[in-house]
Design an enzyme around this catalytic site. Structure first.
Site, PDB file in Angstrom:
ATOM      1  CE  LYS A 181      -2.091   2.718   2.919  1.00  0.00           C
ATOM      2  NZ  LYS A 181      -2.191   3.958   2.092  1.00  0.00           N
ATOM      3  CD  GLU A 184      -3.552   8.102   1.967  1.00  0.00           C
ATOM      4  OE1 GLU A 184      -4.001   8.607   3.012  1.00  0.00           O
ATOM      5  OE2 GLU A 184      -2.757   7.136   1.950  1.00  0.00           O
ATOM      6  N   GLY A 234       6.250   5.441   8.688  1.00  0.00           N
ATOM      7  CA  GLY A 234       5.334   6.566   8.773  1.00  0.00           C
ATOM      8  C   GLY A 234       5.372   7.190  10.145  1.00  0.00           C
ATOM      9  N   GLY A 235       4.267   7.836  10.534  1.00  0.00           N
ATOM     10  CA  GLY A 235       4.211   8.570  11.782  1.00  0.00           C
ATOM     11  C   GLY A 235       4.125   7.683  13.010  1.00  0.00           C
ATOM     12  CB  THR A 238       0.152   5.763  11.865  1.00  0.00           C
ATOM     13  OG1 THR A 238      -0.510   6.983  11.550  1.00  0.00           O
ATOM     14  CG2 THR A 238      -0.446   4.640  11.036  1.00  0.00           C
ATOM     15  N   GLY A 239       2.023   4.292  13.974  1.00  0.00           N
ATOM     16  CA  GLY A 239       2.790   3.107  14.365  1.00  0.00           C
ATOM     17  C   GLY A 239       2.275   2.487  15.651  1.00  0.00           C
ATOM     18  CD  GLU A 256      12.166   4.937   9.105  1.00  0.00           C
ATOM     19  OE1 GLU A 256      11.973   5.929   9.852  1.00  0.00           O
ATOM     20  OE2 GLU A 256      12.258   5.000   7.874  1.00  0.00           O
ATOM     21  CB  CYS A 290      11.911   9.732   9.053  1.00  0.00           C
ATOM     22  SG  CYS A 290      12.841   8.550   8.056  1.00  0.00           S
ATOM     23  CD  GLU A 391       8.989  13.267  12.046  1.00  0.00           C
ATOM     24  OE1 GLU A 391       9.949  12.787  11.416  1.00  0.00           O
ATOM     25  OE2 GLU A 391       7.967  12.617  12.330  1.00  0.00           O
TER      26      GLU A 391
END
Length: 496
Positions: A181, A184, A234-235, A238-239, A256, A290, A391
């Site tokens: 994925k 988007e 990602g963020g 979300t992780g 990561e 990142c 961040e």
């Protein structure tokens, strides 16, 4: 100028060897961040679409159409993919610039790295692995490595092609099947990559791509019991959600996540080199990296001189469309992200930090329709400020001063993140001493940002766990199996 504009970049899903439209009639607009124009549309997948992709990957894995191939046969596919990436280098770089906004020279480097990554894992997978043990019994004990199964690979928008390849190449090399994925926001080069897979005749169901929102598609990939492994970049928020969700099926997870990385400049550093790399550390990729060196820690004896030089150089950076070969820094990826970065700049002002450069959206010289922010510098900051601790993921640097080595290390490690860090000094012992004390997974001495397929990528603390790239990256997509073979086949006599 590389201004060949694509008028209709329609991106479909790729499931079980077929290009498919979603059952969702709504499509997502693909935006060129350099001018805000719509350059195409992508499918917006439903939960059912995601399940179809997972089913295809599951059936392909269970059939052995990929996992049962020899490592040499899988390597041959990966080498062909690498060759095709280079054959399509110009198109891939142009599409990456169009979709993501990054300068063309950065996109070219990403394409080259993507091809090199496939070649690296094609070579690595054919090398001997495993162990044998001499044990105190008439038994031969050994360890082999096997593919995990179906791997869900979820990547962000800042390196659409390269981040995907960092996961796809080792996952396929190990013999897994994948449900990929992409973000988007930036699906265009992912489509081209899957077209390359089709060209080299990768078996159906081995590589599948679904498009759409992470809250729908990504969540289904993480929740689904037929997915054995999740690799996410990602963020951090979300992780954390992925960790909680994946716990229900106890699937393997590697993350990561975010960073707020320190770049330490000692007074004995080569001054011009330190300034140059500090600029590169934060403004490459428009700060949307990142591992960006967003916290610049400078020894107090050279602090004022460093700030003066750094600000002067930052003000000279050529900001413009990535398609303009003169541009050194491109736009932010979206209007939403632009507004987030601008809100942090306003927050920094309210917190009392001194704005030394930039601090605004750029609208002159034809940039008014794009998502451009001037290279920004804050000084006179405090450790408790949100612009120091959170961040921002944009071209915003904070410069702090320190008195000695101990204070530099303390400030550097005073963060919930631990992805990366840099040290600039001409004292080799000091450089090694400091990086060994940094609580970060990726470090540099007298350089910044450079990384290699051979070396592991990942962080400490809330920057995640697991490693990509290198042998470690391959192991993330493998199971370890113990095998014991009895060399004296006779009754054990344990029970009388």
């Amino acid at each position: 100028m590389i201004d060949k504009q694509e008028q209709s970049l329609n991106v479909k899903m790729y499931i079980n060897g077929e290009w498919r439209e979603s059952s969702n009639i709504q499509k997502r607009s693909i935006i060129n961040p350099a001018n805000g124009s719509i350059i195409g549309y992508s499918e917006e997948a439903t939960i059912e679409d995601a399940r179809e992709a997972i089913k295809a990957a599951r059936e392909a894995f269970d059939s052995g159409v990929w996992s049962n191939l020899s490592t040499g046969e899988r390597a041959e596919f990966l080498f062909k993919i690498a060759d095709k990436i280079i054959e399509n280098r110009e198109e891939l770089a142009r599409l990456e610039t169009l979709d993501n906004g990054k300068p063309y020279r950065e996109a070219e480097a990403d394409v080259d790295d993507a091809a090199a990554c496939f070649r690296y894992y094609a070579g690595l997978i054919t090398k001997p692995s495993g162990q044998t043990y001499d044990v105190p019994a008439p038994i031969q004990a050994m360890v082999i490595r096997e593919p995990i199964g179906v791997c869900g690979l979820i990547v962000p928008w800042n390196y659409p092609l390269l981040m995907g390849v960092w996961k796809i190449a080792p996952a396929l090399a190990a013999g897994n099947t994948i449900v990929f994925k992409p973000s988007e926001v930036t699906p265009v080069t992912s489509k081209k990559l899957l077209e390359i897979f089709e060209e080299v005749e990768l078996p159906k169901g081995v590589a599948n791509m679904v498009l759409g929102a992470g809250s729908i598609v990504g969540n289904e990939i993480v929740e689904n019991k037929d997915v054995d492994k999740i690799s996410f970049t990602g963020g951090t928020v979300t992780g954390k959600h992925i960790m909680r969700t994946a716990a229900d099926t106890v699937k393997k997870v590697s993350l990561e996540l975010g960073g707020k990385s320190p770049n330490i400049i000692f007074a004995d550093a080569d001054f011009e080199t330190a300034v140059d790399y500090a600029l590169f550390g934060i403004y490459a990729g428009s700060g949307q990296i990142c591992a960006a060196g967003s916290r610049i820690l400078v020894e107090e004896s050279i602090h004022d001189r460093f700030v003066e030089k750094f600000v002067d150089r930052a003000n000279q950076i050529i900001v413009g469309p990535g398609s303009d070969l003169e541009s050194e820094m491109g736009p932010l990826v979206s209007e939403e992200h632009l507004n987030k970065v601008l809100s942090y700049i306003e927050l920094g002002k309210k917190e009392g930090a001194a704005l030394a450069a930039g601090g605004s959206r750029l609208t002159e010289n034809g940039l008014d329709k794009g998502y451009f922010v001037a290279p920004t510098v804050f000084v006179d900051v405090r450790q408790d400020m949100r612009i120091v601790r959170e961040e921002i993921f944009g071209p915003v640097a904070v410069i702090q001063k320190f008195k000695n080595e101990q204070e530099a290390i303390k400030l550097a490690n005073d963060s919930e993140y631990g992805l990366a860090g840099g040290v600039f000094t001409q004292d080799g012992a000091k450089g090694l001493r400091v990086v060994k004390k940094l609580r970060a997974g990726i470090t540099w001495v007298n350089t910044y940002h450079f990384t290699f397929n051979e070396a592991p990528w990942g962080g400490y603390k809330q920057s995640g766990f697991g490693r990509g790239l290198g042998t470690f990256g391959l192991e993330e997509f493998q199971e370890v199996k113990q095998i014991n073979i009895n060399l004296e086949v006779e009754p054990i006599g344990w029970f009388k």
